[in-house]
Design a protein around this motif. Sequence first.
Motif, PDB file in Angstrom:
ATOM      1  N   ALA A  62       0.834  -1.208   0.000  1.00 53.40           N
ATOM      2  CA  ALA A  62       0.000   0.000   0.000  1.00 53.40           C
ATOM      3  C   ALA A  62       0.865   1.253   0.000  1.00 53.40           C
ATOM      4  N   ALA A  63       1.952   1.239   0.785  1.00 52.49           N
ATOM      5  CA  ALA A  63       2.856   2.391   0.829  1.00 52.49           C
ATOM      6  C   ALA A  63       3.527   2.597  -0.525  1.00 52.49           C
ATOM      7  N   ALA A  64       3.902   1.499  -1.179  1.00 54.94           N
ATOM      8  CA  ALA A  64       4.534   1.595  -2.496  1.00 54.94           C
ATOM      9  C   ALA A  64       3.586   2.219  -3.508  1.00 54.94           C
ATOM     10  N   ASP A  65       2.336   1.800  -3.478  1.00 60.57           N
ATOM     11  CA  ASP A  65       1.350   2.364  -4.411  1.00 60.57           C
ATOM     12  C   ASP A  65       1.143   3.852  -4.150  1.00 60.57           C
ATOM     13  N   LEU A  66       1.102   4.222  -2.859  1.00 60.99           N
ATOM     14  CA  LEU A  66       0.901   5.624  -2.507  1.00 60.99           C
ATOM     15  C   LEU A  66       2.074   6.480  -2.991  1.00 60.99           C
ATOM     16  N   VAL A  67       3.305   6.006  -2.771  1.00 61.92           N
ATOM     17  CA  VAL A  67       4.489   6.755  -3.197  1.00 61.92           C
ATOM     18  C   VAL A  67       4.519   6.878  -4.718  1.00 61.92           C
ATOM     19  N   ALA A  68       4.181   5.793  -5.409  1.00 61.61           N
ATOM     20  CA  ALA A  68       4.191   5.824  -6.865  1.00 61.61           C
ATOM     21  C   ALA A  68       3.173   6.823  -7.407  1.00 61.61           C
ATOM     22  N   ARG A  69       1.993   6.864  -6.791  1.00 63.42           N
ATOM     23  CA  ARG A  69       0.967   7.808  -7.240  1.00 63.42           C
ATOM     24  C   ARG A  69       1.398   9.257  -6.964  1.00 63.42           C
ATOM     25  N   TYR A  70       2.033   9.456  -5.808  1.00 65.41           N
ATOM     26  CA  TYR A  70       2.490  10.804  -5.449  1.00 65.41           C
ATOM     27  C   TYR A  70       3.529  11.308  -6.445  1.00 65.41           C
ATOM     28  N   GLY A  71       4.413  10.423  -6.866  1.00 69.94           N
ATOM     29  CA  GLY A  71       5.503  10.853  -7.743  1.00 69.94           C
ATOM     30  C   GLY A  71       5.147  10.917  -9.212  1.00 69.94           C
ATOM     31  N   ALA A  72       4.014  10.331  -9.598  1.00 73.83           N
ATOM     32  CA  ALA A  72       3.652  10.288 -11.013  1.00 73.83           C
ATOM     33  C   ALA A  72       3.540  11.698 -11.590  1.00 73.83           C
ATOM     34  N   GLY A  73       4.332  11.955 -12.640  1.00 72.99           N
ATOM     35  CA  GLY A  73       4.269  13.237 -13.334  1.00 72.99           C
ATOM     36  C   GLY A  73       4.956  14.379 -12.631  1.00 72.99           C
ATOM     37  N   SER A  74       5.602  14.118 -11.490  1.00 73.10           N
ATOM     38  CA  SER A  74       6.277  15.198 -10.766  1.00 73.10           C
ATOM     39  C   SER A  74       7.774  15.148 -11.025  1.00 73.10           C
ATOM     40  N   VAL A  75       8.474  16.160 -10.566  1.00 66.94           N
ATOM     41  CA  VAL A  75       9.928  16.196 -10.756  1.00 66.94           C
ATOM     42  C   VAL A  75      10.610  15.130  -9.905  1.00 66.94           C
ATOM     43  N   GLU A  76       9.893  14.608  -8.918  1.00 74.58           N
ATOM     44  CA  GLU A  76      10.449  13.576  -8.044  1.00 74.58           C
ATOM     45  C   GLU A  76      10.027  12.175  -8.475  1.00 74.58           C
ATOM     46  N   GLN A  77       9.551  12.059  -9.687  1.00 71.35           N
ATOM     47  CA  GLN A  77       9.037  10.768 -10.154  1.00 71.35           C
ATOM     48  C   GLN A  77      10.083   9.667 -10.060  1.00 71.35           C
ATOM     49  N   GLY A  78      11.319   9.945 -10.447  1.00 71.58           N
ATOM     50  CA  GLY A  78      12.364   8.933 -10.411  1.00 71.58           C
ATOM     51  C   GLY A  78      12.649   8.467  -8.991  1.00 71.58           C
ATOM     52  N   LEU A  79      12.761   9.430  -8.067  1.00 73.39           N
ATOM     53  CA  LEU A  79      13.019   9.081  -6.675  1.00 73.39           C
ATOM     54  C   LEU A  79      11.864   8.259  -6.110  1.00 73.39           C
ATOM     55  N   CYS A  80      10.641   8.687  -6.386  1.00 69.67           N
ATOM     56  CA  CYS A  80       9.472   7.959  -5.869  1.00 69.67           C
ATOM     57  C   CYS A  80       9.403   6.552  -6.447  1.00 69.67           C
ATOM     58  N   ARG A  81       9.783   6.417  -7.704  1.00 66.49           N
ATOM     59  CA  ARG A  81       9.769   5.092  -8.319  1.00 66.49           C
ATOM     60  C   ARG A  81      10.767   4.166  -7.622  1.00 66.49           C
ATOM     61  N   ASP A  82      11.954   4.711  -7.295  1.00 65.41           N
ATOM     62  CA  ASP A  82      12.959   3.899  -6.597  1.00 65.41           C
ATOM     63  C   ASP A  82      12.465   3.495  -5.206  1.00 65.41           C
ATOM     64  N   ILE A  83      11.829   4.432  -4.508  1.00 65.31           N
ATOM     65  CA  ILE A  83      11.318   4.119  -3.171  1.00 65.31           C
ATOM     66  C   ILE A  83      10.219   3.060  -3.249  1.00 65.31           C
ATOM     67  N   ALA A  84       9.338   3.216  -4.232  1.00 66.12           N
ATOM     68  CA  ALA A  84       8.262   2.236  -4.408  1.00 66.12           C
ATOM     69  C   ALA A  84       8.821   0.854  -4.709  1.00 66.12           C
ATOM     70  N   THR A  85       9.860   0.802  -5.506  1.00 63.13           N
ATOM     71  CA  THR A  85      10.493  -0.484  -5.830  1.00 63.13           C
ATOM     72  C   THR A  85      11.058  -1.139  -4.580  1.00 63.13           C
ATOM     73  N   GLN A  86      11.697  -0.344  -3.721  1.00 65.62           N
ATOM     74  CA  GLN A  86      12.245  -0.880  -2.467  1.00 65.62           C
ATOM     75  C   GLN A  86      11.135  -1.396  -1.548  1.00 65.62           C
TER      76      GLN A  86
END
Length: 237
Positions: free
Chosen positions: A149-173
Motif C-alpha cells: 500500500a505504501a509503495a502504491d501511494l508513493v508511486a501515485r504521489y511521484g507520477a508526473g512530478s519532478v520527483e518521479q524517479g526518486l518515488c519510483r525507486d522508493i516504491a520499488t524498495q
Amino acid sequence: MNAEQWNALYPVGTLVFAYPGCRPEDGTGTHLVTRTRTAAQLSASGDPVVWVEGEGAYIALTHVDPVSEEVWAEALAAEMATEQAATCPTNPPGHDWGNGLACRWCQATRTPAEAILSGLASRRGGDETSAQKLVDALTAEATAATYRAAADLVARYGAGSVEQGLCRDIATQLRRRAAESGADQPDTLPAWLNQRFDPRGPDWDQLDEDDRSYWEHQARAVRRAVARGGFKDGAAS
C-alpha cells in the motif's frame, strides 16, 4: 450400524452429540454438541466413522449420537452458559474476555494477538504453538500488505512530478520488502487450516471444490478476526 445404514438415515449436517474419547457411561471424556460434516465411511481399520464440526479426527459411529433439534439446542445453550460463567482471577477460572480485548469484570486487557491466540488455541483440535505460527504468518501478510500500500501511494504521489524517479525507486524498495516477507507467495492458509484441523482427512490436492470452499471460507474468517482483534461472540468453531 454400518456406514451405509448411517448414510441412509442421517445426511451430512445431522445434529449429534459426539464423544472423541469414551462415552459418558464409560467414564469422563469430551462431549461435543456439534453436527456431522461428512458422510460416514470406513476407516483404515475397517470401522465405520464420521467427521464432525469442531473435531479434527474422525469419530467412530458408536461414539456419535444423533439428537433432535430441541435436545441439541438445549445442550448447546447449557454449554454456552458454562463457557460464559468464567470470571476474574479473584474468582477462578480466569478472566471473562468474551472474545474481546477487555475483561467483562475487571480492568484487565489483552493484545489483539493474544486474543487471536486464545481463540484459535481454544478451538477443539488446536493448540497454542500452532496458533502462534498462524498468527505469525498473518502478521507477515499484514506487513507485506502495508508495504504494498505504501509503495502504491508513493508511486501515485511521484507520477508526473519532478520527483518521479526518486518515488519510483522508493516504491520499488517497498515492493521488494513486501516480497521478502513471503506474503506474495500463493495463499496457503486454507490448505494449512485443512491439514491442522483435519489431519486424518484427505490432502488439499484431493479435496473437492466444496471442501476447498469450506476451508477458504474459514481462512477469510480468520483474517477478519485478525483485522478486528478477536473472534465474534457466538462464532461457530
